[in-house]
Scaffold this active site. Structure first.
Site, PDB file in Angstrom:
ATOM      1  CG  HIS A  39      -2.020  -0.922   0.550  1.00  0.00           C
ATOM      2  ND1 HIS A  39      -2.756  -0.901   2.476  1.00  0.00           N
ATOM      3  CD2 HIS A  39      -1.774  -2.034   0.475  1.00  0.00           C
ATOM      4  CE1 HIS A  39      -3.458  -1.793   1.618  1.00  0.00           C
ATOM      5  NE2 HIS A  39      -3.443  -2.413   0.074  1.00  0.00           N
TER       6      HIS A  39
ATOM      7  CB  ALA B 197       2.082  -9.318  17.039  1.00  0.00           C
TER       8      ALA B 197
HETATM    9  P1  OAD Z   1      -7.686  -3.235  10.573  1.00  0.00           P
HETATM   10  O1  OAD Z   1      -7.390  -2.625  11.118  1.00  0.00           O
HETATM   11  O2  OAD Z   1      -8.359  -4.350   9.119  1.00  0.00           O
HETATM   12  O3  OAD Z   1      -7.309  -5.385  11.194  1.00  0.00           O
HETATM   13  C1  OAD Z   1      -6.575  -5.344  11.817  1.00  0.00           C
HETATM   14  C2  OAD Z   1      -6.214  -6.225  12.945  1.00  0.00           C
HETATM   15  O4  OAD Z   1      -4.910  -6.289  13.609  1.00  0.00           O
HETATM   16  C3  OAD Z   1      -7.723  -6.914  13.672  1.00  0.00           C
HETATM   17  O5  OAD Z   1      -8.058  -8.211  12.523  1.00  0.00           O
HETATM   18  C4  OAD Z   1      -7.066  -6.965  14.942  1.00  0.00           C
HETATM   19  O6  OAD Z   1      -6.977  -8.305  15.787  1.00  0.00           O
HETATM   20  C5  OAD Z   1      -5.015  -7.265  14.338  1.00  0.00           C
HETATM   21  N1  OAD Z   1      -4.799  -6.297  16.200  1.00  0.00           N
HETATM   22  C6  OAD Z   1      -4.927  -5.512  16.668  1.00  0.00           C
HETATM   23  N2  OAD Z   1      -4.149  -5.732  17.289  1.00  0.00           N
HETATM   24  C7  OAD Z   1      -2.886  -6.714  17.110  1.00  0.00           C
HETATM   25  C8  OAD Z   1      -1.389  -6.868  17.753  1.00  0.00           C
HETATM   26  N3  OAD Z   1      -1.132  -6.453  19.166  1.00  0.00           N
HETATM   27  N4  OAD Z   1      -1.272  -8.156  17.048  1.00  0.00           N
HETATM   28  C9  OAD Z   1      -1.758  -8.926  16.027  1.00  0.00           C
HETATM   29  N5  OAD Z   1      -2.832  -8.213  15.417  1.00  0.00           N
HETATM   30  C10 OAD Z   1      -3.845  -7.417  16.112  1.00  0.00           C
HETATM   31  O7  OAD Z   1      -6.126  -3.627   8.961  1.00  0.00           O
HETATM   32  P2  OAD Z   1      -5.779  -3.984   8.100  1.00  0.00           P
HETATM   33  O8  OAD Z   1      -6.590  -5.141   8.621  1.00  0.00           O
HETATM   34  O9  OAD Z   1      -3.965  -3.743   8.028  1.00  0.00           O
HETATM   35  O10 OAD Z   1      -5.600   0.226   3.372  1.00  0.00           O
HETATM   36  O11 OAD Z   1      -6.369  -2.843   6.710  1.00  0.00           O
HETATM   37  C11 OAD Z   1      -5.902  -3.230   5.923  1.00  0.00           C
HETATM   38  C12 OAD Z   1      -6.037  -2.078   4.775  1.00  0.00           C
HETATM   39  O12 OAD Z   1      -7.005  -1.584   4.946  1.00  0.00           O
HETATM   40  C13 OAD Z   1      -5.074  -1.172   5.490  1.00  0.00           C
HETATM   41  O13 OAD Z   1      -3.823  -0.951   4.887  1.00  0.00           O
HETATM   42  C14 OAD Z   1      -5.290   0.275   4.854  1.00  0.00           C
HETATM   43  C15 OAD Z   1      -6.837  -0.101   5.017  1.00  0.00           C
HETATM   44  O14 OAD Z   1      -8.118   0.697   4.900  1.00  0.00           O
HETATM   45  C16 OAD Z   1      -5.769   1.986   2.945  1.00  0.00           C
HETATM   46  O15 OAD Z   1      -5.759   2.866   3.354  1.00  0.00           O
HETATM   47  C17 OAD Z   1      -5.603   1.343   1.313  1.00  0.00           C
END
Ligand code: OAD
Length: 248
Positions: free
Chosen positions: A119, A232
Site C-alpha cells: 500500500h 504479535a
Molecule cells: P484492520 O484495522 O482492518 O485490522 C487490524 C487487525 O489487527 C485486526 O484483525 C485485529 O484483530 C488485529 N490486531 C490488533 N491488535 C493486534 C496485535 N497486538 N497483534 C496482532 N494483531 C492485532 O487493518 P488491516 O487489515 O491492516 O488500506 O487493514 C488493511 C488495509 O485497510 C490497510 O492497509 C488500509 C486500510 O484501509 C488502505 O488505506 C489502502
C-alpha cells in the site's frame, strides 16, 4: 506450552522460505491505531474525504493534512517486539519476505531488509502529473501543504488510496512469494481488504503451511492451518524462540 505454538514452531523449524503478510495489528503495540477495530481510524474520518483519488483532486490540502498528521504520529513511534522478531527471522531462515499493507516503515526500522510495501509508504511522495518526479524519502514535515513539485503541480503521498491500483508488480511479487514459501505467517490483518487478503490464500492453494497471529478471528481465519490467538508482540518472539530451540 501452548499446543498451537508448538505446532507452528515445528512447521517453522522445517522451513527454508518464510513469507510474512502483515497488517495494522503488528504496529498496534507501537501505538499506531488500526483501521477497523473499535475506535479505529475509519471510525474517526470518512474514507471518501481523505483516502480516495477523488478526495485528492477535490481538496489536496485536506488529504495532505490527514497524511501529515499520520506522518507526525508515526515518526514518534518505535518498532515493537513483533517487528523485531520478524526482522530477526532473516537471520534464521534462508529467505524471508515481509509483505506489508502498512505504510509506517516500522518493519524496515526494525531491520527487515526484504519488505514489499503493498500500500505504499508515508515516507515517499510523487508528482500528481506524469512528470515522473519521485521524492524518496519525503521527510516530515512537508515544506507546505499541499507540497509542490518542481514542475509546479502538486506532490501526492505515495500511498495507495481507495480506488488506486497497487504499485506496479507488487501483487505479482507478493503472490509469487506466497506460492514459493514453506510457511506463510499472517500477522495483524483483518483480511478485509482486497487484493491483499488474497495473498495468504495463494499460499493455502499452493499447499503451504499458513499460520495466523492475531488476538481476534479474521475474515480469513477459517482458510488458514493454524491460528495463534494473542498480540504479535508476545506471540512472535515466543514463536521465534521455540523455533530456534527446535533448530539448534
Ligand atoms: P484492520 O484495522 O482492518 O485490522 C487490524 C487487525 O489487527 C485486526 O484483525 C485485529 O484483530 C488485529 N490486531 C490488533 N491488535 C493486534 C496485535 N497486538 N497483534 C496482532 N494483531 C492485532 O487493518 P488491516 O487489515 O491492516 O488500506 O487493514 C488493511 C488495509 O485497510 C490497510 O492497509 C488500509 C486500510 O484501509 C488502505 O488505506 C489502502
Amino acid at each position: 506450552m501452548n499446543r498451537g505454538l508448538e505446532t507452528a514452531a515445528r512447521a517453522l523449524a522445517g522451513a527454508r522460505r518464510v513469507a510474512v503478510v502483515s497488517g495494522a495489528g503488528i504496529s498496534a503495540e507501537s501505538g499506531v491505531p488500526t483501521f477497523r477495530e473499535k475506535g479505529g481510524l475509519w471510525e474517526q474520518v470518512r474514507i471518501e474525504d481523505v483516502a480516495t483519488p477523488e478526495a485528492l483532486h477535490r481538496n489536496p490540502r485536506k488529504v495532505w493534512e490527514f497524511y501529515e498528521d499520520r506522518r507526525r504520529n508515526m515518526q514518534a513511534v518505535q518498532p515493537n517486539p513483533g517487528h523485531h522478531a520478524i526482522a530477526e527471522m532473516e537471520n534464521v531462515f534462508a529467505e524471508v519476505i515481509t509483505i506489508t499493507q502498512n505504510i509506517d516503515g516500522l518493519h524496515q526500522r526494525a531491520g527487515s531488509t526484504q519488505v514489499l510495501e503493498l500500500h505504499g509508504s508515508l515516507w515517499k511522495a510523487h508528482c500528481l502529473r506524469a512528470c515522473g518526479v519521485k521524492r524518496d524519502p519525503f521527510p516530515y514535515p512537508a515544506p507546505e501543504l499541499p507540497p509542490r513539485c518542481e514542475c509546479g503541480d502538486i506532490l501526492r503521498p505515495s500511498v495507495v488510496l481507495f480506488g488506486d491500483l497497487l504499485p506496479p508488480g507488487a501483487m505479482e511479487r507478493a503472490s509469487q512469494a506466497a506460492a514459493d514459501c514453506d510457511v506463510c505467517l499472517v500477522v495483524g490483518t483483518s483480511g478485509a481488504v482486497w487484493p491483499a487478503a488474497g495473498i495468504p490464500l495463494v499460499a493455502c492453494q499452493a499447499g503451504r503451511t499458513t499460520i495466523e497471529v492475531n488476538p481476534a478471528d479474521t475474515e480469513i481465519s477459517g482458510e488458514l492451518d493454524l491460528c495463534l490467538r494473542g498480540p504479535a508482540g508476545t506471540v512472535l518472539p515466543a514463536l521465534l524462540s521455540r523455533t530456534r530451540e527446535l533448530i539448534s
